[in-house]
Write a protein that holds these residues in place. Structure first.
Motif, PDB file in Angstrom:
ATOM      1  N   GLY A  42       0.649  -1.215  -0.093  1.00  0.00           N
ATOM      2  CA  GLY A  42      -0.007   0.219   0.094  1.00  0.00           C
ATOM      3  C   GLY A  42       0.701   1.280  -0.089  1.00  0.00           C
ATOM      4  N   LYS A  47       7.779   0.703   0.776  1.00  0.00           N
ATOM      5  CA  LYS A  47       8.234  -0.125  -0.229  1.00  0.00           C
ATOM      6  C   LYS A  47       9.762   0.549  -0.596  1.00  0.00           C
ATOM      7  CE  LYS A  47       5.055   0.763  -2.898  1.00  0.00           C
ATOM      8  NZ  LYS A  47       4.178   1.561  -1.862  1.00  0.00           N
ATOM      9  N   SER A  48       9.614   2.002  -0.736  1.00  0.00           N
ATOM     10  CA  SER A  48      10.945   2.580  -1.166  1.00  0.00           C
ATOM     11  C   SER A  48      12.165   2.437  -0.150  1.00  0.00           C
ATOM     12  CB  SER A  48      10.623   3.912  -1.654  1.00  0.00           C
ATOM     13  OG  SER A  48       9.769   4.153  -2.595  1.00  0.00           O
ATOM     14  N   GLY A  65       2.108  11.188   0.178  1.00  0.00           N
ATOM     15  CA  GLY A  65       1.302  10.850  -1.080  1.00  0.00           C
ATOM     16  C   GLY A  65       1.807   9.758  -1.758  1.00  0.00           C
ATOM     17  N   ILE A  66       1.314  10.071  -3.111  1.00  0.00           N
ATOM     18  CA  ILE A  66       1.883   9.044  -4.236  1.00  0.00           C
ATOM     19  C   ILE A  66       3.180   9.632  -4.747  1.00  0.00           C
ATOM     20  CG2 ILE A  66       0.391   9.950  -6.111  1.00  0.00           C
ATOM     21  CD1 ILE A  66       0.298   7.372  -7.152  1.00  0.00           C
ATOM     22  N   THR A  68       6.079   7.163  -5.826  1.00  0.00           N
ATOM     23  CA  THR A  68       6.414   6.258  -7.249  1.00  0.00           C
ATOM     24  C   THR A  68       5.139   6.221  -7.981  1.00  0.00           C
ATOM     25  OG1 THR A  68       7.491   5.130  -5.462  1.00  0.00           O
ATOM     26  CG2 THR A  68       7.188   3.979  -7.673  1.00  0.00           C
ATOM     27  N   GLY A 144       2.551   2.629  -5.044  1.00  0.00           N
ATOM     28  CA  GLY A 144       1.661   2.010  -3.997  1.00  0.00           C
ATOM     29  C   GLY A 144       0.287   1.867  -4.302  1.00  0.00           C
ATOM     30  N   THR A 210       7.446  -3.953   7.772  1.00  0.00           N
ATOM     31  CA  THR A 210       8.180  -2.678   7.984  1.00  0.00           C
ATOM     32  C   THR A 210       7.391  -2.083   9.292  1.00  0.00           C
ATOM     33  OG1 THR A 210       6.288  -1.523   6.562  1.00  0.00           O
ATOM     34  CG2 THR A 210       8.513  -2.143   5.774  1.00  0.00           C
ATOM     35  N   LEU A 214       7.226   1.185  14.947  1.00  0.00           N
ATOM     36  CA  LEU A 214       6.052   2.184  15.089  1.00  0.00           C
ATOM     37  C   LEU A 214       4.904   1.280  15.774  1.00  0.00           C
ATOM     38  CD1 LEU A 214       6.284   4.311  12.004  1.00  0.00           C
ATOM     39  CD2 LEU A 214       7.390   4.803  14.285  1.00  0.00           C
ATOM     40  N   ARG A 242      14.373   3.899   8.037  1.00  0.00           N
ATOM     41  CA  ARG A 242      14.736   5.097   8.596  1.00  0.00           C
ATOM     42  C   ARG A 242      13.316   5.741   8.720  1.00  0.00           C
ATOM     43  NH1 ARG A 242      18.576   8.296   4.902  1.00  0.00           N
ATOM     44  NH2 ARG A 242      17.187   7.253   3.466  1.00  0.00           N
ATOM     45  N   SER A 243      12.810   6.476   9.691  1.00  0.00           N
ATOM     46  CA  SER A 243      11.829   7.256   9.805  1.00  0.00           C
ATOM     47  C   SER A 243      11.842   8.402   9.260  1.00  0.00           C
ATOM     48  CB  SER A 243      11.540   7.264  11.392  1.00  0.00           C
ATOM     49  OG  SER A 243      12.409   8.155  11.783  1.00  0.00           O
TER      50      SER A 243
HETATM   51  N1  LIG Z   1       9.807   4.468  11.780  1.00  0.00           N
HETATM   52  C1  LIG Z   1       9.703   4.074  10.442  1.00  0.00           C
HETATM   53  N2  LIG Z   1       9.313   4.639   9.426  1.00  0.00           N
HETATM   54  C2  LIG Z   1       9.400   4.031   8.138  1.00  0.00           C
HETATM   55  C3  LIG Z   1       9.515   2.809   8.097  1.00  0.00           C
HETATM   56  N3  LIG Z   1       9.662   2.312   6.630  1.00  0.00           N
HETATM   57  C4  LIG Z   1       8.932   3.517   6.163  1.00  0.00           C
HETATM   58  N4  LIG Z   1       8.873   4.303   6.969  1.00  0.00           N
HETATM   59  C5  LIG Z   1       8.710   5.806   6.674  1.00  0.00           C
HETATM   60  O1  LIG Z   1       7.375   5.812   6.027  1.00  0.00           O
HETATM   61  C6  LIG Z   1       7.226   6.771   5.099  1.00  0.00           C
HETATM   62  C7  LIG Z   1       6.812   6.096   3.800  1.00  0.00           C
HETATM   63  O2  LIG Z   1       7.803   5.288   3.312  1.00  0.00           O
HETATM   64  P1  LIG Z   1       8.028   5.105   1.957  1.00  0.00           P
HETATM   65  O3  LIG Z   1       9.071   3.996   1.971  1.00  0.00           O
HETATM   66  O4  LIG Z   1       8.525   6.266   1.123  1.00  0.00           O
HETATM   67  O5  LIG Z   1       7.131   4.371   1.452  1.00  0.00           O
HETATM   68  P2  LIG Z   1       6.264   3.867   0.066  1.00  0.00           P
HETATM   69  O6  LIG Z   1       5.476   2.610   0.338  1.00  0.00           O
HETATM   70  O7  LIG Z   1       7.492   3.729  -0.872  1.00  0.00           O
HETATM   71  O8  LIG Z   1       5.522   5.122  -0.426  1.00  0.00           O
HETATM   72  P3  LIG Z   1       4.791   5.241  -1.953  1.00  0.00           P
HETATM   73  O9  LIG Z   1       5.964   4.993  -3.151  1.00  0.00           O
HETATM   74  O10 LIG Z   1       4.349   6.701  -2.064  1.00  0.00           O
HETATM   75  O11 LIG Z   1       3.745   4.359  -1.891  1.00  0.00           O
HETATM   76  C8  LIG Z   1       8.545   7.538   5.014  1.00  0.00           C
HETATM   77  O12 LIG Z   1       8.412   8.379   5.932  1.00  0.00           O
HETATM   78  C9  LIG Z   1       9.325   6.502   5.598  1.00  0.00           C
HETATM   79  O13 LIG Z   1      10.347   6.966   6.393  1.00  0.00           O
HETATM   80  C10 LIG Z   1      10.109   2.043   9.342  1.00  0.00           C
HETATM   81  O14 LIG Z   1      10.262   0.893   9.229  1.00  0.00           O
HETATM   82  N5  LIG Z   1      10.175   2.675  10.537  1.00  0.00           N
END
Ligand SMILES: Nc1nc2c(ncn2[C@@H]2O[C@H](COP(=O)(O)OP(=O)(O)OP(=O)(O)O)[C@@H](O)[C@H]2O)c(=O)[nH]1
Length: 609
Positions: A42, A47-48, A65-66, A68, A144, A210, A214, A242-243
Motif C-alpha cells: 500500500g 516499499k521505497s 502521498g503518491i 512512485t 503503491g 516494516t 512504530l 529510517r523514520s
Molecule cells: N519509523 C519507521 N518509518 C518508516 C519505516 N518504513 C518506512 N517508514 C517511513 O514511512 C514513510 C513512507 O515510506 P516510503 O518508503 O516512502 O513508502 P512507500 O511505500 O515507498 O511510499 P509510496 O511509494 O508513496 O507508495 C516514510 O516517511 C518513511 O520514512 C519503518 O520501518 N520505520
C-alpha cells in the motif's frame, strides 16, 4: 553463482533498452521469462525504504502521498572495488555518483512521461547501481496500492495502479516482495491481498514487515515473524527503516542499518530472531532465492530463446530485406524483387504452380470446337458456289476446271477461320494476364511495396498486350498464307470434270448443272478441311511462340530498360514501403539481436558451469 544473476541483469538490461518488456509485443518476451523481484504494498507502507535498505543507498524520491508513479527497474551490480555509481538506461554512459542527483532524475524522468501531475504510467524507468556494497539483484519498485483517488487523479487510478501492479506480479517468474506495515492490521494489507490473488500457494511471495518500531506499546510482531499467524511459505522478514525524522536528520544508510541491527538484537521480543531479521538479511535471502530460481529456469530460458530466434527469423524473412540507401542498391533490390515475380510467373507456365495448363485447354478444347462449329454452309451453299464460279469465269466460262472459282470459294471460306483464331489469341492473353495477377499476389517480396507492385503489374500487362497484337498478326498471317497459295497436289489429284451440263439459254447462273456445282462445293470443303486440320496445329504453335514463350522470355525486359534510366529518387518512390512494415522490421531486427546476444550469454554461463 553471481554470474547467473549477472546474466539475468544483462538480459533485463537489453530488454529494457529495446522496450521488450511485455504487453506491447505480440511475441513472447524474454522479459516475461526472466526472474524479477517486485516490491508491492500500500501507499507509504515503506516499499521505497525497503528497497533503499537492501541497496544500502539513499536515492529514491521521498515525500507524502503518491511518490512512485512509474515502475522503477533497479538492477544492483556488485563490483569488486571502486566508487559506486548509478546509470539510467535513458541516459547511457552518464554516471551518477551523487545519489541525490539520482533521486532528482527519477522524479524528472517520471514527470517526462506523466507530466507534473499525480498520474501514473506503466512505462518503467531503468536504473543500474554498481557498488561493492550490494548483492546482484533486480528489483522493481511499483506505485503503491491505494484505496481512494486524491484530488488531481482520475477516478480510475485505484484500479489502474492495481492493474499495473498485477501485470508485473502475475508473471510466474516474478518474486513478490509483499510489504506490509506492522502498525496496521495485516488482515487489511493490500500487499498480502494482491499477492494471494496471483500466488495463492505463496510459492513466490516473501512477506516483509516494516515499521515494527512504530507498533503500539505493548504489541509486537513476534507471532507473525515466527510464522504462527499469517503464515507464508517463506518466513516473514521484519525490517526497521529510517523514520521520516531520521531522513530529515540525514541519518545515512550505514548508520540506519546499524541502528536496525541494534534494534533487533536489543529488543527482548526480537533478539532471538535477530539473525533472520533486517534489510541486510533480506538482501541475502533474496539473492539466494533468485540464484536458485535462475538456475532452475536456464533450460526453459534456452528453449524460449531458441524458439524466439526461429520465430523472429521467420518473421524477418516474411517482412523482406530493408531498403538500400544508395540508388545502386535500390536498383539491385528492385531487380531482385522483379526476378522473384518473373520466376513465380514462369513456374505457373511450367506447371510448378497451377494455371499454365489452361493454355493447353484452349488449344485442345476451345480451338477444335470453334473450328468444328464453322459449318461453312453459307459459303458452300449451291447457290453461292454457282454464283462465285460463274462470276470468276468472267466473260468466258472455264474450260477444264474453275480455277479462279475455286480460289474465290476457298478464300471466302477460309476467312471465317480468322474469328476463332483471334479468339484463341484473346483467350491465351486472358490466361496470361490472370497468371500475372496471381504471380503478383504470390510474390511475397512485392507485398511491402505497393508502388512497385502497380508498376510491375502495368509493365507486365503492357508487354502482354504487345505480345497479343503480334500473336494476332502472326496467326492471321497463317490463315492469309493458306489463302494466298493453294496446295497444288490436292487439285492435281482431283478427277477432271467433263460433264458440266446446264442450260445456256437460261440465266447465266444456270451455266453448270447441280451435280457439277455440288462436286465443286465438296472439293472446296475437302480442301478447307485439310487446311483447317493444318491450322488446328499451326495456330497453337504460333500463339505459344508469340505469346507464351515470349512472356516467359521477356515479360519485364522493357521495364528493366526503363528502370536503368531512373534516378535514385524515382527508384526510392517505387520502394516506398508501408512505414508500419519498416517499423516492424526494425523492431524485429532489434529483438533478434537481443535474443541472439542472450543466446550467447546463456551459452557462456552454461559452459562455464
Ligand atoms: N519509523 C519507521 N518509518 C518508516 C519505516 N518504513 C518506512 N517508514 C517511513 O514511512 C514513510 C513512507 O515510506 P516510503 O518508503 O516512502 O513508502 P512507500 O511505500 O515507498 O511510499 P509510496 O511509494 O508513496 O507508495 C516514510 O516517511 C518513511 O520514512 C519503518 O520501518 N520505520
Amino acid at each position: 553463482m553471481d554470474t547467473l544473476i549477472n546474466l539475468v541483469n544483462k538480459l533485463q538490461k537489453a530488454c529494457t533498452a529495446l522496450g521488450d518488456f511485455g504487453e506491447e509485443s505480440s511475441l513472447p518476451t524474454l522479459w516475461d521469462a526472466l526472474p524479477t523481484i517486485a516490491v508491492v504494498g500500500g501507499q507509504s507502507s515503506g516499499k521505497s525504504s525497503v528497497l533503499e535498505s537492501v541497496v544500502g543507498k539513499d536515492f529514491l524520491p521521498r515525500g507524502s502521498g503518491i511518490v512512485t508513479r512509474r515502475p522503477l527497474v533497479l538492477q544492483l551490480h556488485k563490483i569488486e572495488e571502486g566508487k559506486e555509481y548509478a546509470e539510467f538506461a535513458h541516459l547511457p554512459r552518464k554516471w551518477f555518483t551523487d545519489f541525490a542527483a539520482v533521486r532528482k532524475e527519477i522524479g524528472d524522468e517520471t514527470d517526462r512521461v506523466t507530466g507534473r501531475t499525480k498520474q501514473i504510467s506503466s512505462v518503467p524507468i531503468y536504473l543500474s547501481i554498481y557498488s561493492p556494497n550490494v548483492v546482484n539483484l533486480t528489483l522493481i519498485d511499483l506505485p503503491g496500492l491505494t484505496k481512494i483517488a486524491v484530488e488531481g487523479q482520475s477516478d480510475s487510478i485505484v484500479q489502474d495502479i492495481e492493474n499495473m501492479v498485477r501485470s508485473y506480479i502475475e508473471k510466474p517468474n516474478c518474486i513478490i516482495l509483499a510489504v506490509s506495515p506492522a502498525n496496521q492490521d495485516l488482515a487489511t494489507s493490500d500487499a498480502i491481498k494482491i499477492s494471494r490473488e496471483v500466488d495463492p500457494k505463496g510459492e513466490r511471495t516473501f512477506g516483509v514487515l516494516t515499521k515494527i518500531d512504530l507498533m503500539d506499546k505493548g504489541t509486537d510482531a513476534v507471532d507473525i515473524l515466527e510464522g504462527r499467524s499469517h503464515r507464508l511459505k517463506f518466513p516473514w522478514i521484519g525490517v526497521v527503516n529510517r523514520s521520516q525524522a531520521d531522513i530529515n536528520q540525514n541519518i545515512d544508510m550505514i548508520a540506519a542499518r546499524r541502528k536496525e541491527r541494534e534494534y533487533f538484537f536489543n529488543s527482548p521480543e526480537y533478539s532471538h530472531l535477530a539473525n533472520r531479521m533486517g534489510s541486510e538479511h533480506l538482501g541475502k535471502v533474496l539473492s539466494r532465492h533468485l540464484e536458485s530460481l535462475i538456475k532452475s529456469r536456464i533450460p526453459g530460458l534456452q528453449s524460449l530463446i531458441n524458439k524466439a530466434i526461429l520465430d523472429l527469423e521467420t518473421e524477418l524473412n516474411r517482412l523482406g530485406n530493408p531498403i538500400a540507401a544508395d540508388s545502386g542498391g535500390k536498383l539491385y533490390m528492385i531487380m531482385e524483387i522483379c526476378r522473384a515475380f518473373d520466376q513465380t510467373f514462369k513456374e505457373h507456365l511450367d506447371g510448378i504452380r497451377a494455371g499454365g495448363e489452361k493454355v493447353y485447354g484452349v488449344f485442345e478444347n476451345q480451338l477444335p470446337s470453334a473450328l468444328k462449329r464453322l459449318q461453312f454452309d453459307k459459303q458452300l451453299s449451291m447457290e453461292n458456289v454457282r454464283k462465285l464460279i460463274t462470276e470468276a469465269d468472267g466473260y468466258q466460262p472455264h474450260l477444264i476446271a474453275p480455277e479462279q472459282g475455286y480460289r474465290r470459294l476457298i478464300e471466302s471460306t477460309l476467312v471465317t477461320i480468322k474469328l476463332p483464331t483471334e479468339a484463341v489469341v484473346d483467350a491465351v492473353h486472358d490466361i496470361l494476364r490472370d497468371l500475372v495477377r496471381k504471380s503478383i499476389k504470390e510474390t511475397k517480396e512485392l507485398k511491402n511495396y505497393p508502388p512497385l507492385k502497380v508498376e510491375v503489374m502495368n509493365a507486365a500487362y503492357e508487354s502482354l498486350e504487345r505480345m497479343k497484337n503480334e500473336s494476332k498478326r502472326a496467326a492471321l498471317q497463317l490463315v492469309d498464307m493458306e489463302c494466298s497459295y493453294l496446295t497444288v497436289d490436292f487439285f492435281r489429284n482431283l478427277p477432271q470434270d467433263v460433264e458440266k451440263g446446264g442450260n445456256p439459254t437460261h440465266s447465266i447462273y444456270d451455266r453448270y448443272n447441280d451435280a457439277y456445282i455440288r462436286r465443286v462445293g465438296s472439293n472446296v470443303l475437302a480442301y478447307v478441311h485439310m487446311v483447317v486440320g493444318t491450322l488446328r496445329h499451326s495456330i497453337p504453335k504460333s500463339v505459344v511462340y508469340c505469346q507464351v514463350r515470349e512472356a516467359k522470355r521477356s515479360l519485364l525486359d522493357r521495364f528493366f530498360t526503363e528502370l536503368g534510366a531512373k534516378e535514385g529518387r524515382q527508384l526510392g518512390k517505387l520502394l516506398d514501403e508501408d512505414p508500419e512494415i519498416t517499423q516492424r522490421r526494425q523492431n524485429t531486427v532489434k529483438r533478434l539481436e537481443l535474443y541472439r546476444a542472450a543466446q550467447c550469454e546463456i551459452d557462456t554461463v552454461v559452459w562455464a558451469k
